[in-house]
Design an enzyme around this catalytic site. Sequence first.
Site, PDB file in Angstrom:
ATOM      1  N   HIS A 325       0.830  -1.203   0.000  1.00  0.00           N
ATOM      2  CA  HIS A 325       0.000   0.000   0.000  1.00  0.00           C
ATOM      3  C   HIS A 325       0.871   1.263   0.000  1.00  0.00           C
ATOM      4  CE1 HIS A 325      -3.717   2.271   1.228  1.00  0.00           C
ATOM      5  NE2 HIS A 325      -2.806   3.085   1.734  1.00  0.00           N
ATOM      6  N   GLU A 326       1.805   1.324   0.924  1.00  0.00           N
ATOM      7  CA  GLU A 326       2.657   2.517   1.006  1.00  0.00           C
ATOM      8  C   GLU A 326       3.605   2.614  -0.188  1.00  0.00           C
ATOM      9  OE1 GLU A 326       1.711   4.646   2.982  1.00  0.00           O
ATOM     10  OE2 GLU A 326       0.484   3.383   4.292  1.00  0.00           O
ATOM     11  N   HIS A 329       1.837   4.535  -2.852  1.00  0.00           N
ATOM     12  CA  HIS A 329       1.989   5.982  -2.647  1.00  0.00           C
ATOM     13  C   HIS A 329       3.366   6.449  -3.126  1.00  0.00           C
ATOM     14  CE1 HIS A 329      -1.653   6.926  -0.472  1.00  0.00           C
ATOM     15  NE2 HIS A 329      -1.413   6.054   0.486  1.00  0.00           N
ATOM     16  N   GLU A 355      -4.585   7.925  -2.971  1.00  0.00           N
ATOM     17  CA  GLU A 355      -5.084   6.658  -2.439  1.00  0.00           C
ATOM     18  C   GLU A 355      -5.409   5.667  -3.543  1.00  0.00           C
ATOM     19  OE1 GLU A 355      -5.178   5.321   0.546  1.00  0.00           O
ATOM     20  OE2 GLU A 355      -4.213   7.120   1.325  1.00  0.00           O
TER      21      GLU A 355
END
Length: 567
Positions: A325-326, A329, A355
């Site tokens: 997830h990160e 980003h 997001e």
Amino acid sequence: MARTPSKTRNKTRKAKSHKKTSDRSKPHRSITARAGKTRPGESRLGESRPGKTRPAARASRTSAEDKLAELKRRLLEISDLSAASSVLSWDQATYMPKEGAAARGRQGATLQRLAHEKFVDPALGRLIDALASKASSLSEDDAALVRVVQRSFEKAIKVPAEYVVRASVLGAASYDAWTRARPANDFAAMVPFLEQILDISREYAEFFAPYEHIADPFIDDAEEGMTTAAVQKLFKALRRELVPLVRAIAEQVPTDDRCLRQTFGEPAQLAFGLRVAQRMGYDLDRGRLDKTHHPFCTRFSAGDIRITTRVREDDLGDALFSTLHEAGHAMYEQGVSVAFDGTPLGHGVSAGVHESQSRLWENLVGRSRGFWEHYFPQLQQSFPDQFTGVALDTFYRAINKVERSLIRTDADEVTYNLHIMLRFGLELEMLEGRLRIKDLPEAWRAAMKSDLGVTPPDDRDGCLQDVHWFGGGIGGAFQSYTIGNVLAAQFYDAALKAHPDIPCEIASGTFTALHGWLVDNIYRHGRKYRPNELVQRATGSPMRMEPYLAYLHGKYGELYQLPARPS
């Protein structure tokens, strides 16, 4: 959760919506950019018409170039101060000794005050005015920079420097207290902090009155042009689709996910997750991975974009999917054109688009069957005792198990948005004055029971679980996650139309086509285009729910053998 160099956004005195103009210092005179006008002696694209260039035109162009250089010099200095503040925030969330919190709050506040004061300098406003009047003669990138700086400047001049300091100090102290209060299940310790944060959040909104709803200033900060009413409309339509889907899946025999609930050593978890993130496209020459309480990504410069994760040795999914997830980003930030570094263009365009990238890489890629056709044998090699004899289908179903759960960050794709809607609703109630801080735990439990059918046994896994409110701001903190889910499917659908072989590439452990499409259509542009304009350019339409709903019904309809969705 993406963090860009520190930017204070906190809040108002009066809870209910109003439209009167608040008392505040008189702002810098109106900045009027007229980028679309054709200037005498120029074509529609701002190019000089054929003929001899007049000395006045040359002088005007030279003057504009000088002003643009001065603007960029000032913005770089402000960017450096903000990045230094972000380094301190990253350190507080990773390695700072526990006794350093008080000084760290002061240090961060000093840097943020200096950055704010430099940004609201009237001389900067005059530069923006001068360049806005010549926007049609600027390059496309420079015209976009002036537009973005103009918007940010007009917001910033409404916020006093002393407020920036108060908000920064409070946020740092509250975050430090939260890191201890959550493990101790001590909501009472956070009540004084949260009451102050609610007050300062309302104060922030008052700087931007009149507004239709008190949450509008926060939502506009995160999603340019979006309002509370627009978010509520989106959520209402999405809830109508999600609730029956959750109910239909809940009626099925629960998926067996015991293969994820074994003992997994921390070093091996971190190594596997980071190896996958690198393969996806996260560049470790410009980044690193560290542990924290609540995972986030932060950007200090084009060459330094860091991610964090957390590890539970009894749950493989926590560190793995937080890391992916990160990394999503971070890949967005690493993909922004280096020409924009040190300017407001050099970041992701909105929280929702940001997001979309974390959710795309975590879920549409990282929870796909094709992805694990390639990576499950490698996971078995990393954890032979845990996964010997476990079939790929068993693992795939386990990582996509749908259940009514307590923790947002652990929630599956189908129920996740219900967690977001719950938080968004509670935010509105707090800002409107209908929910007192001391009553938040009970309101949380009631909403969880109503919306998800489960009740937290304590506050640690209830209203204390997310850092957002306790980090310094109530308002605009959560809606972007759902916007990101919707956009993730829309972007992925557009990428598939351009490159139909993407699923086959993913199944072979290759992400070149997908990552390349995202860089070309989203990442490299930074904030050059407005969010809705970027979505339109990349996908051919405004944000729409259909690709997301088709994705959910297709994937989970197959996993849980549900009837086809009515057309």
